[in-house]
Each structure stands twice: as structure tokens, then as C-alpha cells.
Design a protein around this motif. Structure first.
Motif, PDB file in Angstrom:
ATOM      1  N   GLN A   1      10.670   4.175   4.882  1.00 22.47           N
ATOM      2  CA  GLN A   1      11.134   5.308   5.693  1.00 22.47           C
ATOM      3  C   GLN A   1      10.450   6.615   5.338  1.00 22.47           C
ATOM      4  O   GLN A   1      10.533   7.603   6.076  1.00 22.47           O
ATOM      5  CB  GLN A   1      12.654   5.480   5.530  1.00 22.47           C
ATOM      6  CG  GLN A   1      13.452   4.224   5.839  1.00 22.47           C
ATOM      7  CD  GLN A   1      13.755   3.427   4.567  1.00 22.47           C
ATOM      8  OE1 GLN A   1      12.883   3.202   3.708  1.00 22.47           O
ATOM      9  NE2 GLN A   1      15.004   2.991   4.441  1.00 22.47           N
TER      10      GLN A   1
ATOM     11  N   TYR B   1       0.670   5.412   1.160  1.00 21.91           N
ATOM     12  CA  TYR B   1      -0.048   6.406   1.930  1.00 21.91           C
ATOM     13  C   TYR B   1       0.568   7.785   1.689  1.00 21.91           C
ATOM     14  O   TYR B   1       1.773   7.911   1.449  1.00 21.91           O
ATOM     15  CB  TYR B   1       0.030   6.116   3.434  1.00 21.91           C
ATOM     16  CG  TYR B   1      -0.576   4.795   3.852  1.00 21.91           C
ATOM     17  CD1 TYR B   1       0.175   3.632   3.819  1.00 21.91           C
ATOM     18  CD2 TYR B   1      -1.900   4.717   4.278  1.00 21.91           C
ATOM     19  CE1 TYR B   1      -0.375   2.413   4.200  1.00 21.91           C
ATOM     20  CE2 TYR B   1      -2.456   3.507   4.669  1.00 21.91           C
ATOM     21  CZ  TYR B   1      -1.686   2.361   4.625  1.00 21.91           C
ATOM     22  OH  TYR B   1      -2.228   1.159   4.999  1.00 21.91           O
TER      23      TYR B   1
ATOM     24  N   TYR C   1      -3.652   0.431  -2.942  1.00 23.00           N
ATOM     25  CA  TYR C   1      -3.557  -0.854  -2.255  1.00 23.00           C
ATOM     26  C   TYR C   1      -3.348  -1.963  -3.275  1.00 23.00           C
ATOM     27  O   TYR C   1      -3.570  -1.753  -4.482  1.00 23.00           O
ATOM     28  CB  TYR C   1      -4.803  -1.119  -1.396  1.00 23.00           C
ATOM     29  CG  TYR C   1      -6.090  -1.190  -2.180  1.00 23.00           C
ATOM     30  CD1 TYR C   1      -6.803  -0.032  -2.481  1.00 23.00           C
ATOM     31  CD2 TYR C   1      -6.599  -2.409  -2.615  1.00 23.00           C
ATOM     32  CE1 TYR C   1      -7.974  -0.085  -3.210  1.00 23.00           C
ATOM     33  CE2 TYR C   1      -7.774  -2.475  -3.345  1.00 23.00           C
ATOM     34  CZ  TYR C   1      -8.464  -1.313  -3.637  1.00 23.00           C
ATOM     35  OH  TYR C   1      -9.628  -1.369  -4.366  1.00 23.00           O
TER      36      TYR C   1
ATOM     37  N   ALA D   1      -3.194  12.879   9.718  1.00 21.21           N
ATOM     38  CA  ALA D   1      -3.096  11.427   9.655  1.00 21.21           C
ATOM     39  C   ALA D   1      -2.738  10.994   8.237  1.00 21.21           C
ATOM     40  O   ALA D   1      -3.045  11.697   7.263  1.00 21.21           O
ATOM     41  CB  ALA D   1      -4.424  10.799  10.061  1.00 21.21           C
ATOM     42  N   PRO D   2      -2.112   9.843   8.096  1.00 22.49           N
ATOM     43  CA  PRO D   2      -1.882   9.295   6.749  1.00 22.49           C
ATOM     44  C   PRO D   2      -3.201   9.003   6.056  1.00 22.49           C
ATOM     45  O   PRO D   2      -4.223   8.743   6.692  1.00 22.49           O
ATOM     46  CB  PRO D   2      -1.110   8.000   7.030  1.00 22.49           C
ATOM     47  CG  PRO D   2      -0.508   8.194   8.374  1.00 22.49           C
ATOM     48  CD  PRO D   2      -1.512   9.008   9.138  1.00 22.49           C
TER      49      PRO D   2
ATOM     50  N   TYR E   1       4.522   7.170   2.091  1.00 24.63           N
ATOM     51  CA  TYR E   1       5.034   5.948   2.709  1.00 24.63           C
ATOM     52  C   TYR E   1       4.492   4.725   1.978  1.00 24.63           C
ATOM     53  O   TYR E   1       3.311   4.677   1.632  1.00 24.63           O
ATOM     54  CB  TYR E   1       4.589   5.840   4.167  1.00 24.63           C
ATOM     55  CG  TYR E   1       5.152   6.899   5.083  1.00 24.63           C
ATOM     56  CD1 TYR E   1       4.469   8.077   5.327  1.00 24.63           C
ATOM     57  CD2 TYR E   1       6.375   6.703   5.737  1.00 24.63           C
ATOM     58  CE1 TYR E   1       4.972   9.048   6.186  1.00 24.63           C
ATOM     59  CE2 TYR E   1       6.891   7.664   6.597  1.00 24.63           C
ATOM     60  CZ  TYR E   1       6.188   8.828   6.811  1.00 24.63           C
ATOM     61  OH  TYR E   1       6.702   9.781   7.653  1.00 24.63           O
TER      62      TYR E   1
ATOM     63  N   ALA F   1       0.841  -1.195   0.000  1.00 26.23           N
ATOM     64  CA  ALA F   1       0.000   0.000   0.000  1.00 26.23           C
ATOM     65  C   ALA F   1       0.875   1.242   0.000  1.00 26.23           C
ATOM     66  O   ALA F   1       2.024   1.212   0.454  1.00 26.23           O
ATOM     67  CB  ALA F   1      -0.910   0.007   1.226  1.00 26.23           C
TER      68      ALA F   1
ATOM     69  N   LEU G   1      -4.756   6.647   2.792  1.00 26.06           N
ATOM     70  CA  LEU G   1      -4.503   5.555   1.862  1.00 26.06           C
ATOM     71  C   LEU G   1      -4.717   6.014   0.427  1.00 26.06           C
ATOM     72  O   LEU G   1      -5.761   6.579   0.097  1.00 26.06           O
ATOM     73  CB  LEU G   1      -5.431   4.384   2.186  1.00 26.06           C
ATOM     74  CG  LEU G   1      -5.349   3.166   1.266  1.00 26.06           C
ATOM     75  CD1 LEU G   1      -3.983   2.500   1.369  1.00 26.06           C
ATOM     76  CD2 LEU G   1      -6.455   2.167   1.605  1.00 26.06           C
TER      77      LEU G   1
ATOM     78  N   GLN H   1       0.908  11.557   3.629  1.00 26.64           N
ATOM     79  CA  GLN H   1       0.741  12.241   4.906  1.00 26.64           C
ATOM     80  C   GLN H   1       1.193  13.692   4.781  1.00 26.64           C
ATOM     81  O   GLN H   1       2.305  13.964   4.338  1.00 26.64           O
ATOM     82  CB  GLN H   1       1.522  11.554   6.029  1.00 26.64           C
ATOM     83  CG  GLN H   1       1.225  12.149   7.404  1.00 26.64           C
ATOM     84  CD  GLN H   1       2.021  11.515   8.513  1.00 26.64           C
ATOM     85  OE1 GLN H   1       3.146  11.075   8.330  1.00 26.64           O
ATOM     86  NE2 GLN H   1       1.426  11.459   9.706  1.00 26.64           N
TER      87      GLN H   1
ATOM     88  N   PHE I   1       6.589  -0.325   7.366  1.00 26.24           N
ATOM     89  CA  PHE I   1       6.517   0.826   6.476  1.00 26.24           C
ATOM     90  C   PHE I   1       7.909   1.138   5.924  1.00 26.24           C
ATOM     91  O   PHE I   1       8.930   0.834   6.552  1.00 26.24           O
ATOM     92  CB  PHE I   1       6.046   2.067   7.242  1.00 26.24           C
ATOM     93  CG  PHE I   1       4.614   2.031   7.683  1.00 26.24           C
ATOM     94  CD1 PHE I   1       4.272   1.501   8.922  1.00 26.24           C
ATOM     95  CD2 PHE I   1       3.601   2.549   6.885  1.00 26.24           C
ATOM     96  CE1 PHE I   1       2.947   1.467   9.344  1.00 26.24           C
ATOM     97  CE2 PHE I   1       2.284   2.527   7.301  1.00 26.24           C
ATOM     98  CZ  PHE I   1       1.950   1.986   8.534  1.00 26.24           C
TER      99      PHE I   1
ATOM    100  N   GLN J   1       3.932   0.491   2.501  1.00 26.28           N
ATOM    101  CA  GLN J   1       3.708  -0.426   3.605  1.00 26.28           C
ATOM    102  C   GLN J   1       3.382  -1.807   3.047  1.00 26.28           C
ATOM    103  O   GLN J   1       2.576  -1.923   2.131  1.00 26.28           O
ATOM    104  CB  GLN J   1       2.531   0.041   4.468  1.00 26.28           C
ATOM    105  CG  GLN J   1       2.208  -0.874   5.636  1.00 26.28           C
ATOM    106  CD  GLN J   1       0.729  -0.915   5.970  1.00 26.28           C
ATOM    107  OE1 GLN J   1      -0.114  -0.437   5.232  1.00 26.28           O
ATOM    108  NE2 GLN J   1       0.406  -1.474   7.106  1.00 26.28           N
TER     109      GLN J   1
ATOM    110  N   TRP K   1       3.474  -5.958   9.927  1.00 22.96           N
ATOM    111  CA  TRP K   1       3.348  -4.801   9.064  1.00 22.96           C
ATOM    112  C   TRP K   1       4.616  -3.933   9.167  1.00 22.96           C
ATOM    113  O   TRP K   1       5.088  -3.647  10.270  1.00 22.96           O
ATOM    114  CB  TRP K   1       2.163  -3.949   9.508  1.00 22.96           C
ATOM    115  CG  TRP K   1       0.823  -4.559   9.333  1.00 22.96           C
ATOM    116  CD1 TRP K   1      -0.099  -4.260   8.375  1.00 22.96           C
ATOM    117  CD2 TRP K   1       0.209  -5.559  10.156  1.00 22.96           C
ATOM    118  NE1 TRP K   1      -1.234  -5.013   8.547  1.00 22.96           N
ATOM    119  CE2 TRP K   1      -1.083  -5.821   9.624  1.00 22.96           C
ATOM    120  CE3 TRP K   1       0.618  -6.271  11.287  1.00 22.96           C
ATOM    121  CZ2 TRP K   1      -1.953  -6.755  10.171  1.00 22.96           C
ATOM    122  CZ3 TRP K   1      -0.245  -7.212  11.844  1.00 22.96           C
ATOM    123  CH2 TRP K   1      -1.513  -7.444  11.287  1.00 22.96           C
TER     124      TRP K   1
END
Lengths: 108, 125
Positions: free
Chosen positions: A101, A36, A49, A43-44, A87, A34, A46, A38, A99, A89, A97
């Protein structure tokens, strides 16, 4: 545990540029990846996916692709709202899980 | 609309305890796994803990196993994180995140499709 190596850590680009971010898994994760977005203090969110499926409501300029254990997020034409940190993931069932960096996309 | 509202963060001394809560609305809470993800100041995202929809499975990142406990009350649509023996390196914004399915199956685990706004935990003397 599976390690996710993301590059670059920072990217400077201009409005309208094509931007590419890469994420490499330390072992096979199939397509269980996935992406994301941010923004500072938020908040991150999505975006992508299963490596290449676009989350509902996400603009089509975002595209995900994969080649073996290397995954790519491409923004076809960078917009002002896209300056953020991204990010990757992995979420394969055989490993916790993890992520990447993160890649900060800055204004050039 | 999915909403996740965290609370319970604050300043705590090393060795202390804190319980975070996350109240969920806008979806059928009992059908989805839930997780906590944290972000230290200026750093990236780190998954902390997950609990299955039925509460039967819980997993933790190695650094918190034995100190943190994730739980949920499906009757109250609420997720919890009990944090004991807190250390300075636990300082972070803690996000509550909704899983995309009940738990791991078919080769994959839930990804995190909705997130709360986060609550800051500061461990310092």
C-alpha cells in the motif's frame, strides 16, 4: 492472488535517523520482492530487487532483507533526498504482480 | 539511457475508449516484457497489464480484463494500451514500465526497472 501488507503507512523521521519499513507477503514469494521509491509527481524508481540486491546507482544506505515472508527496507541514515513514498512489490511467477500500500516517509 | 514516453491520456466520458502509447528508446525493445501500471489520485500503485517480449503472452488485472488490451509493435518500439468501456474508477496516471527480462521464467516474472513519466486518464461526465 498474493497480498502484500506494508507498514507503517506513514513514518515521521529526522535527517540521520535509521528508518525501517516492513512488507509481509500472504504466502511464500521466495526472494522475489522489489522496493521502489516514488516522489510526488514522479515515476517510481527501482531501489532493491530480489529482496536484497541493490539496483545500480542506488546509495548503499538503502538495504533490503528478508525473513520468511517478511521483508524489510532499511535506510541507515536518512538524507533529505529520501523523503518519499516507498512501495514493495512481489513478482513471483505463480501470481499477478502486486504492490504494497506504500509507506510515506515524512520530515519530523 | 532508457527512455519511455507515454501519450494519449485525457478526459473521456464513462463508457468511452482511449488508446495510450509508449515510445521506448535506449534499449533493445524486442528483448523485454513491457507493462502498464496505474496510480489513482492520491492512491498507491496498481499493476494493470503485461505483454511478453515476443507478444505471445499477455496478462491483466481482474478489474480490466475484457475491457483493456495491451499490445506492442516491436518494429516501432512502441507499447499500447487500448482502453474500452472506461469507468470512473479507471481514472489514474498510467505509467509504462520496462520489464527486467523477456517474460516469466525460473520462478519469477519481470520486475519493472524503468518507468515513463506517466499520462493522466480522467473518466468523467
Amino acid at each position: 492472488d498474493i497480498q502484500m501488507t506494508q507498514s507503517p503507512s506513514t513514518l515521521s523521521a529526522s535527517i540521520g535517523d535509521r528508518v525501517t519499513i516492513t512488507c509481509r507477503a500472504s504466502q511464500s514469494i521466495s526472494s522475489w520482492l522489489a522496493w521502489y521509491q516514488q516522489k510526488p509527481g514522479k515515476a517510481p524508481k527501482l531501489l532493491i530487487y530480489k529482496a536484497s540486491s541493490l539496483e545500480s546507482g542506488v546509495p548503499s544506505r538503502f538495504r533490503g532483507s528478508e525473513s520468511g515472508t517478511e521483508f524489510t527496507l532499511t535506510i541507515s541514515s536518512l538524507q533529505p533526498d529520501d523523503f518519499a513514498t516507498y512501495y514493495c512489490q512481489q513478482y513471483i511467477s505463480s501470481s499477478p504482480w502486486t504492490f504494497g500500500q506504500g509507506t510515506k516517509v515524512e520530515i519530523k | 539511457e532508457v527512455q519511455l514516453l507515454e501519450s494519449g491520456g485525457g478526459l473521456i466520458q464513462p463508457g468511452g475508449s482511449l488508446r495510450l502509447s509508449c515510445v521506448a528508446s535506449g534499449f533493445s525493445f524486442t528483448n523485454y516484457a513491457m507493462s502498464w501500471v496505474r496510480q489513482a489520485p492520491g492512491k498507491g500503485l496498481e499493476w494493470v497489464a503485461v505483454i511478453s517480449n515476443s507478444e505471445t503472452s499477455t496478462y491483466y488485472v481482474d478489474s480490466v480484463r475484457g475491457r483493456f488490451t495491451i499490445s506492442r509493435d516491436n518494429s516501432k518500439n512502441t507499447l499500447y494500451l487500448q482502453m474500452n468501456s472506461l469507468r470512473a474508477d479507471d481514472t489514474a496516471v498510467y505509467f509504462c514500465a520496462k520489464g527486467s527480462k523477456g517474460f516469466c521464467s525460473g520462478g519469477s516474472c519481470p520486475l519493472f526497472d524503468s518507468w515513463g513519466q506517466g499520462t493522466l486518464v480522467t473518466v468523467s461526465s
